[in-house]
Design an enzyme around this catalytic site. Structure first.
Site, PDB file in Angstrom:
ATOM      1  N   TYR A  55       0.826  -1.215   0.000  1.00 34.48           N
ATOM      2  CA  TYR A  55       0.000   0.000   0.000  1.00 34.48           C
ATOM      3  C   TYR A  55       0.862   1.268   0.000  1.00 34.48           C
ATOM      4  O   TYR A  55       0.373   2.355  -0.296  1.00 34.48           O
ATOM      5  CB  TYR A  55      -0.959   0.050   1.209  1.00 34.48           C
ATOM      6  CG  TYR A  55      -1.935  -1.099   1.322  1.00 34.48           C
ATOM      7  CD1 TYR A  55      -2.134  -1.999   0.276  1.00 34.48           C
ATOM      8  CD2 TYR A  55      -2.676  -1.293   2.487  1.00 34.48           C
ATOM      9  CE1 TYR A  55      -3.022  -3.065   0.396  1.00 34.48           C
ATOM     10  CE2 TYR A  55      -3.576  -2.352   2.610  1.00 34.48           C
ATOM     11  CZ  TYR A  55      -3.735  -3.236   1.567  1.00 34.48           C
ATOM     12  OH  TYR A  55      -4.613  -4.277   1.694  1.00 34.48           O
ATOM     13  N   HIS A 113       0.460 -11.976   1.856  1.00 37.79           N
ATOM     14  CA  HIS A 113      -0.622 -11.218   1.216  1.00 37.79           C
ATOM     15  C   HIS A 113      -1.415 -12.035   0.190  1.00 37.79           C
ATOM     16  O   HIS A 113      -2.643 -11.954   0.160  1.00 37.79           O
ATOM     17  CB  HIS A 113      -0.015  -9.968   0.564  1.00 37.79           C
ATOM     18  CG  HIS A 113      -0.970  -8.827   0.390  1.00 37.79           C
ATOM     19  ND1 HIS A 113      -0.580  -7.518   0.472  1.00 37.79           N
ATOM     20  CD2 HIS A 113      -2.304  -8.793   0.118  1.00 37.79           C
ATOM     21  CE1 HIS A 113      -1.630  -6.720   0.278  1.00 37.79           C
ATOM     22  NE2 HIS A 113      -2.681  -7.481   0.055  1.00 37.79           N
TER      23      HIS A 113
HETATM   24  P1  NDP Z   1     -14.377  -1.586   1.404  1.00 39.79           P
HETATM   25  O1  NDP Z   1     -15.372  -2.656   1.174  1.00 39.79           O
HETATM   26  O2  NDP Z   1     -13.971  -1.214   2.766  1.00 39.79           O
HETATM   27  O3  NDP Z   1     -14.951  -0.323   0.639  1.00 39.79           O
HETATM   28  C1  NDP Z   1     -14.275   0.910   0.600  1.00 39.79           C
HETATM   29  C2  NDP Z   1     -15.116   1.829  -0.288  1.00 39.79           C
HETATM   30  O4  NDP Z   1     -16.388   2.039   0.328  1.00 39.79           O
HETATM   31  C3  NDP Z   1     -14.476   3.164  -0.489  1.00 39.79           C
HETATM   32  O5  NDP Z   1     -14.772   3.560  -1.823  1.00 39.79           O
HETATM   33  C4  NDP Z   1     -15.224   4.075   0.502  1.00 39.79           C
HETATM   34  O6  NDP Z   1     -15.302   5.385  -0.024  1.00 39.79           O
HETATM   35  C5  NDP Z   1     -16.601   3.424   0.547  1.00 39.79           C
HETATM   36  N1  NDP Z   1     -17.254   3.551   1.860  1.00 39.79           N
HETATM   37  C6  NDP Z   1     -16.705   3.378   3.083  1.00 39.79           C
HETATM   38  N2  NDP Z   1     -17.610   3.567   4.050  1.00 39.79           N
HETATM   39  C7  NDP Z   1     -18.781   3.871   3.434  1.00 39.79           C
HETATM   40  C8  NDP Z   1     -20.075   4.183   3.900  1.00 39.79           C
HETATM   41  N3  NDP Z   1     -20.354   4.205   5.204  1.00 39.79           N
HETATM   42  N4  NDP Z   1     -21.041   4.447   2.985  1.00 39.79           N
HETATM   43  C9  NDP Z   1     -20.773   4.412   1.664  1.00 39.79           C
HETATM   44  N5  NDP Z   1     -19.558   4.113   1.159  1.00 39.79           N
HETATM   45  C10 NDP Z   1     -18.566   3.859   2.038  1.00 39.79           C
HETATM   46  O7  NDP Z   1     -13.094  -1.946   0.520  1.00 39.79           O
HETATM   47  P2  NDP Z   1     -11.532  -2.099   0.778  1.00 39.79           P
HETATM   48  O8  NDP Z   1     -10.977  -2.708  -0.448  1.00 39.79           O
HETATM   49  O9  NDP Z   1     -10.921  -0.832   1.225  1.00 39.79           O
HETATM   50  O10 NDP Z   1     -11.453  -3.180   1.955  1.00 39.79           O
HETATM   51  C11 NDP Z   1     -11.222  -2.847   3.311  1.00 39.79           C
HETATM   52  C12 NDP Z   1      -9.803  -3.156   3.710  1.00 39.79           C
HETATM   53  O11 NDP Z   1      -9.501  -4.526   3.462  1.00 39.79           O
HETATM   54  C13 NDP Z   1      -8.743  -2.414   2.896  1.00 39.79           C
HETATM   55  O12 NDP Z   1      -8.656  -1.038   3.209  1.00 39.79           O
HETATM   56  C14 NDP Z   1      -7.530  -3.227   3.217  1.00 39.79           C
HETATM   57  O13 NDP Z   1      -7.054  -2.913   4.520  1.00 39.79           O
HETATM   58  C15 NDP Z   1      -8.106  -4.638   3.168  1.00 39.79           C
HETATM   59  N6  NDP Z   1      -7.922  -5.263   1.842  1.00 39.79           N
HETATM   60  C16 NDP Z   1      -7.140  -6.388   1.761  1.00 39.79           C
HETATM   61  C17 NDP Z   1      -6.910  -7.015   0.565  1.00 39.79           C
HETATM   62  C18 NDP Z   1      -6.067  -8.228   0.521  1.00 39.79           C
HETATM   63  O14 NDP Z   1      -5.722  -8.699  -0.564  1.00 39.79           O
HETATM   64  N7  NDP Z   1      -5.690  -8.791   1.653  1.00 39.79           N
HETATM   65  C19 NDP Z   1      -7.479  -6.498  -0.700  1.00 39.79           C
HETATM   66  C20 NDP Z   1      -8.320  -5.345  -0.520  1.00 39.79           C
HETATM   67  C21 NDP Z   1      -8.540  -4.775   0.716  1.00 39.79           C
HETATM   68  P3  NDP Z   1     -14.672   6.681   0.749  1.00 39.79           P
HETATM   69  O15 NDP Z   1     -13.261   6.385   1.108  1.00 39.79           O
HETATM   70  O16 NDP Z   1     -14.820   7.772  -0.250  1.00 39.79           O
HETATM   71  O17 NDP Z   1     -15.568   6.885   1.938  1.00 39.79           O
END
Ligand code: NDP
Length: 280
Positions: A55, A113
């Site tokens: 990241y 990962h």
């Molecule tokens: P999420 O499912 O957490 O979704 C994030 C998105 O949802 C962003 O666009 C955010 O927009 C939006 N969002 C957040 N809160 C709200 C809300 N209350 N209402 C509406 N929209 C909302 O996706 P992630 O991919 O970020 O997954 C979470 C975490 O999992 C990651 O940050 C990471 O730490 C981990 N991860 C791990 C992976 C792996 O391979 N091990 C791969 C992907 C993620 P905004 O920021 O504009 O609010």
């Protein structure tokens, strides 16, 4: 200001350690903004931060942790080994680099990962994680994206992960991977718990439940994960959504509502991000 009113539930892992069930993820959080965003998250009340070497924002996470003044033992920090680091020496070096960037002497959880099935076997790397844990450089160890195709090679080593972090949200529930994990008391961390914003969950039964109980669709989705025993760390750059998502810890769903969301599963068709078979 810290929100003292929300109690974040904890889970006990199969290694006896405790993890906050609701945390904050920083995938795609701009490194230049990470310190401010993680500072906001800590002020909102989050104590569990999920980052990864890839990241590129471990330094920002570390600066926010240091500036917060929060005691180390109140924090739960996860980072992950990237796919180009494998084998004993390189894995040890990679964790050392992450710790330096984070400004920590140990992380709470270190994960491989991705399984990278088309490159080297993960076995030596996994056994190295166990050594690093025994040395105290990480408290717990686990894997990420090791679904039912890839977890068996890890289990065969006899070192059982505490965690498997996999893509999981209402339309992609990974039933085979979660069943295999349950056999070994491996806790599931659901990444992309809100479907990464790529699915219109408000237009499903989740929206109906949300309206009925006076919560948001995101809160209902997070509450469903928590009620199902999974660990989640939704990401948001926005302070109001950080508060909203944290407050989901106080949202109670009926068994019928949980079952209605369970019924949204589409199997493999529900995946919105990368298939581990294709990440190498
Ligand atoms: P999420 O499912 O957490 O979704 C994030 C998105 O949802 C962003 O666009 C955010 O927009 C939006 N969002 C957040 N809160 C709200 C809300 N209350 N209402 C509406 N929209 C909302 O996706 P992630 O991919 O970020 O997954 C979470 C975490 O999992 C990651 O940050 C990471 O730490 C981990 N991860 C791990 C992976 C792996 O391979 N091990 C791969 C992907 C993620 P905004 O920021 O504009 O609010």
């Amino acid at each position: 200001m810290t929100n003292e009113s929300t109690t974040i539930p904890t889970l006990e892992l199969n290694d006896g350690r405790t993890i906050p069930q609701l945390g904050f993820g920083v995938f795609k959080v701009d490194p230049a903004e990470t310190e401010r965003i993680v500072t906001d998250a800590l002020e909102a009340g989050y104590r569990h931060i999920d980052t990864a070497a890839i990241y590129g924002n471990e330094e920002g996470v570390g600066r926010a942790l240091a500036a917060s003044g929060i005691a180390r033992d109140e924090l739960f920090v996860t980072t992950k080994l990237w796919n180009d680091r494998r084998g004993a020496a390189d894995t040890r070096a990679a964790l050392g680099e992450s710790l330096e960037k984070l400004g920590l002497s140990h992380v709470d959880l270190y994960l491989i990962h991705w399984p990278t099935p088309q490159t080297v076997s993960p076995v030596e790397t996994w056994e190295t994680l166990a050594t690093l844990r025994d040395e105290g450089l990480t408290t717990s160890i686990g894997v990420s994206n090791f679904d039912e195709r890839y977890l068996p090679a890890i289990l065969e080593t006899g070192v059982i992960p505490a965690i498997n972090q996999i893509e999981l949200h209402p339309q992609f529930q990974q039933r085979a991977a979660t069943a295999l994990a349950a056999e070994h008391a491996i806790a599931i961390e659901a990444w992309g718990p809100l479907g990464q914003g790529k699915v219109d969950y408000a237009a499903t039964v989740i929206g109906e439940i949300a309206e009925r109980i006076g919560a948001s669709w995101a809160q209902v989705t997070i509450a469903w994960h928590l009620a199902s025993g999974r660990i989640v760390f939704p990401k948001s750059n926005r302070r109001e959504r950080m508060d909203e998502n944290l407050a989901a810890a106080g949202v109670q769903l009926s068994a019928a509502d949980v079952a209605a969301i369970d019924a949204l599963d589409q199997g493999a068709a529900g995946r919105v991000a990368s298939d581990p078979a294709e990440v190498n």
